[in-house]
Design a protein around this motif. Structure first.
Motif, PDB file in Angstrom:
ATOM      1  N   GLY A  31       0.795  -1.224   0.000  1.00  0.00           N
ATOM      2  CA  GLY A  31       0.000   0.000   0.000  1.00  0.00           C
ATOM      3  C   GLY A  31       0.825   1.270   0.000  1.00  0.00           C
ATOM      4  N   ASP A  32       2.143   1.145  -0.103  1.00  0.00           N
ATOM      5  CA  ASP A  32       3.032   2.302  -0.054  1.00  0.00           C
ATOM      6  C   ASP A  32       3.726   2.537  -1.376  1.00  0.00           C
ATOM      7  N   ALA A  33       3.655   3.769  -1.867  1.00  0.00           N
ATOM      8  CA  ALA A  33       4.554   4.170  -2.950  1.00  0.00           C
ATOM      9  C   ALA A  33       5.947   4.289  -2.342  1.00  0.00           C
ATOM     10  N   MET A  34       6.930   3.807  -3.068  1.00  0.00           N
ATOM     11  CA  MET A  34       8.275   3.701  -2.514  1.00  0.00           C
ATOM     12  C   MET A  34       9.290   4.426  -3.378  1.00  0.00           C
ATOM     13  N   GLY A  35      10.398   4.770  -2.767  1.00  0.00           N
ATOM     14  CA  GLY A  35      11.468   5.430  -3.498  1.00  0.00           C
ATOM     15  C   GLY A  35      12.837   4.930  -3.095  1.00  0.00           C
ATOM     16  N   TRP A  36      13.751   5.021  -4.032  1.00  0.00           N
ATOM     17  CA  TRP A  36      15.174   4.826  -3.755  1.00  0.00           C
ATOM     18  C   TRP A  36      15.834   6.203  -3.750  1.00  0.00           C
ATOM     19  N   TYR A  37      16.656   6.417  -2.754  1.00  0.00           N
ATOM     20  CA  TYR A  37      17.377   7.667  -2.588  1.00  0.00           C
ATOM     21  C   TYR A  37      18.872   7.355  -2.520  1.00  0.00           C
ATOM     22  N   ARG A  38      19.683   8.383  -2.738  1.00  0.00           N
ATOM     23  CA  ARG A  38      21.108   8.204  -2.510  1.00  0.00           C
ATOM     24  C   ARG A  38      21.698   9.486  -1.946  1.00  0.00           C
ATOM     25  N   GLN A  39      22.784   9.305  -1.222  1.00  0.00           N
ATOM     26  CA  GLN A  39      23.488  10.444  -0.648  1.00  0.00           C
ATOM     27  C   GLN A  39      24.975  10.232  -0.832  1.00  0.00           C
ATOM     28  N   ILE A  51       8.351   4.335  -7.279  1.00  0.00           N
ATOM     29  CA  ILE A  51       7.410   3.376  -7.860  1.00  0.00           C
ATOM     30  C   ILE A  51       6.104   3.469  -7.084  1.00  0.00           C
ATOM     31  N   SER A  52       5.015   3.487  -7.819  1.00  0.00           N
ATOM     32  CA  SER A  52       3.707   3.614  -7.187  1.00  0.00           C
ATOM     33  C   SER A  52       3.222   2.249  -6.693  1.00  0.00           C
ATOM     34  N   ILE A  53       2.061   2.266  -6.063  1.00  0.00           N
ATOM     35  CA  ILE A  53       1.487   1.006  -5.581  1.00  0.00           C
ATOM     36  C   ILE A  53       1.030   0.133  -6.752  1.00  0.00           C
ATOM     37  N   SER A  70      11.895  -1.632  -9.173  1.00  0.00           N
ATOM     38  CA  SER A  70      10.815  -2.614  -9.235  1.00  0.00           C
ATOM     39  C   SER A  70      10.459  -3.034  -7.810  1.00  0.00           C
ATOM     40  N   ARG A  71       9.361  -3.758  -7.697  1.00  0.00           N
ATOM     41  CA  ARG A  71       8.930  -4.210  -6.371  1.00  0.00           C
ATOM     42  C   ARG A  71       8.324  -5.593  -6.480  1.00  0.00           C
ATOM     43  N   ASP A  72       8.439  -6.339  -5.377  1.00  0.00           N
ATOM     44  CA  ASP A  72       7.806  -7.645  -5.245  1.00  0.00           C
ATOM     45  C   ASP A  72       6.998  -7.602  -3.959  1.00  0.00           C
ATOM     46  N   ASN A  73       5.718  -7.351  -4.085  1.00  0.00           N
ATOM     47  CA  ASN A  73       4.890  -7.191  -2.891  1.00  0.00           C
ATOM     48  C   ASN A  73       4.783  -8.481  -2.092  1.00  0.00           C
ATOM     49  N   ALA A  74       4.861  -9.628  -2.749  1.00  0.00           N
ATOM     50  CA  ALA A  74       4.790 -10.904  -2.032  1.00  0.00           C
ATOM     51  C   ALA A  74       5.985 -11.079  -1.096  1.00  0.00           C
ATOM     52  N   LYS A  75       7.095 -10.430  -1.446  1.00  0.00           N
ATOM     53  CA  LYS A  75       8.311 -10.537  -0.628  1.00  0.00           C
ATOM     54  C   LYS A  75       8.578  -9.272   0.178  1.00  0.00           C
ATOM     55  N   ASN A  76       7.653  -8.305   0.114  1.00  0.00           N
ATOM     56  CA  ASN A  76       7.859  -7.025   0.814  1.00  0.00           C
ATOM     57  C   ASN A  76       9.219  -6.423   0.463  1.00  0.00           C
ATOM     58  N   THR A  77       9.569  -6.500  -0.803  1.00  0.00           N
ATOM     59  CA  THR A  77      10.912  -6.099  -1.208  1.00  0.00           C
ATOM     60  C   THR A  77      10.875  -5.135  -2.390  1.00  0.00           C
ATOM     61  N   LEU A  78      11.711  -4.126  -2.279  1.00  0.00           N
ATOM     62  CA  LEU A  78      11.922  -3.127  -3.325  1.00  0.00           C
ATOM     63  C   LEU A  78      13.313  -3.356  -3.913  1.00  0.00           C
ATOM     64  N   TYR A  79      13.424  -3.187  -5.225  1.00  0.00           N
ATOM     65  CA  TYR A  79      14.701  -3.408  -5.898  1.00  0.00           C
ATOM     66  C   TYR A  79      15.132  -2.171  -6.677  1.00  0.00           C
ATOM     67  N   LEU A  80      16.442  -2.061  -6.850  1.00  0.00           N
ATOM     68  CA  LEU A  80      17.007  -1.063  -7.754  1.00  0.00           C
ATOM     69  C   LEU A  80      18.120  -1.746  -8.533  1.00  0.00           C
ATOM     70  N   GLN A  81      17.890  -1.922  -9.809  1.00  0.00           N
ATOM     71  CA  GLN A  81      18.905  -2.491 -10.685  1.00  0.00           C
ATOM     72  C   GLN A  81      19.678  -1.345 -11.318  1.00  0.00           C
ATOM     73  N   ILE A  82      20.992  -1.417 -11.217  1.00  0.00           N
ATOM     74  CA  ILE A  82      21.833  -0.362 -11.790  1.00  0.00           C
ATOM     75  C   ILE A  82      22.822  -1.001 -12.760  1.00  0.00           C
TER      76      ILE A  82
END
Length: 114
Positions: A31-39, A51-53, A70-82
């Motif tokens: 239910g959460d839109a998610m983001g990857w950030y960097r510093q 990425i939206s819901i 990308s996201r895998d809601n079944a695994k509660n996991t967010l990905y960032l491929q670089i």
């Protein structure tokens, strides 16, 4: 209370690839839109992709073609491929939800050598 644990970073040569992961707990991840950030050292934290819901994605203009979120809601996991990593991608990478951000995790360090 939402918590995020990032992993997958490391030391890579320019031109290499990495896939970062972010495992969520304590929240309804789907239910959460998610983001990857960097510093990067000396810089402010910046949003690099979101990425939206419904899995609609947005990647910062200058990073398109190399970064994929990308996201895998079944695994509660967010990905960032670089791909095609550059030294300027060196930073600590974090994930967080876009609305009502949780406390920041430790992030995962990405270091790109030239």
């Amino acid at each position: 209370q939402a918590q995020y644990v990032e992993s997958g970073g490391g030391l890579v040569q320019a031109g290499g690839s990495l896939r970062l992961s972010c495992v969520a707990s304590g929240s309804t991840f789907s239910g959460d839109a998610m983001g990857w950030y960097r510093q990067a050292p000396g810089n402010q934290r910046e949003l690099v992709a979101r990425i939206s819901i419904t899995s609609v994605t947005y990647v910062q203009n200058s990073l398109r073609g190399r970064f994929t979120i990308s996201r895998d809601n079944a695994k509660n996991t967010l990905y960032l491929q670089i791909h095609s990593l550059k030294p300027e991608d060196t930073a600590v990478y974090y994930c967080n939800r876009l609305r009502n951000p949780a406390a920041w995790g430790q992030g995962t360090q990405v270091t790109v050598s030239s």
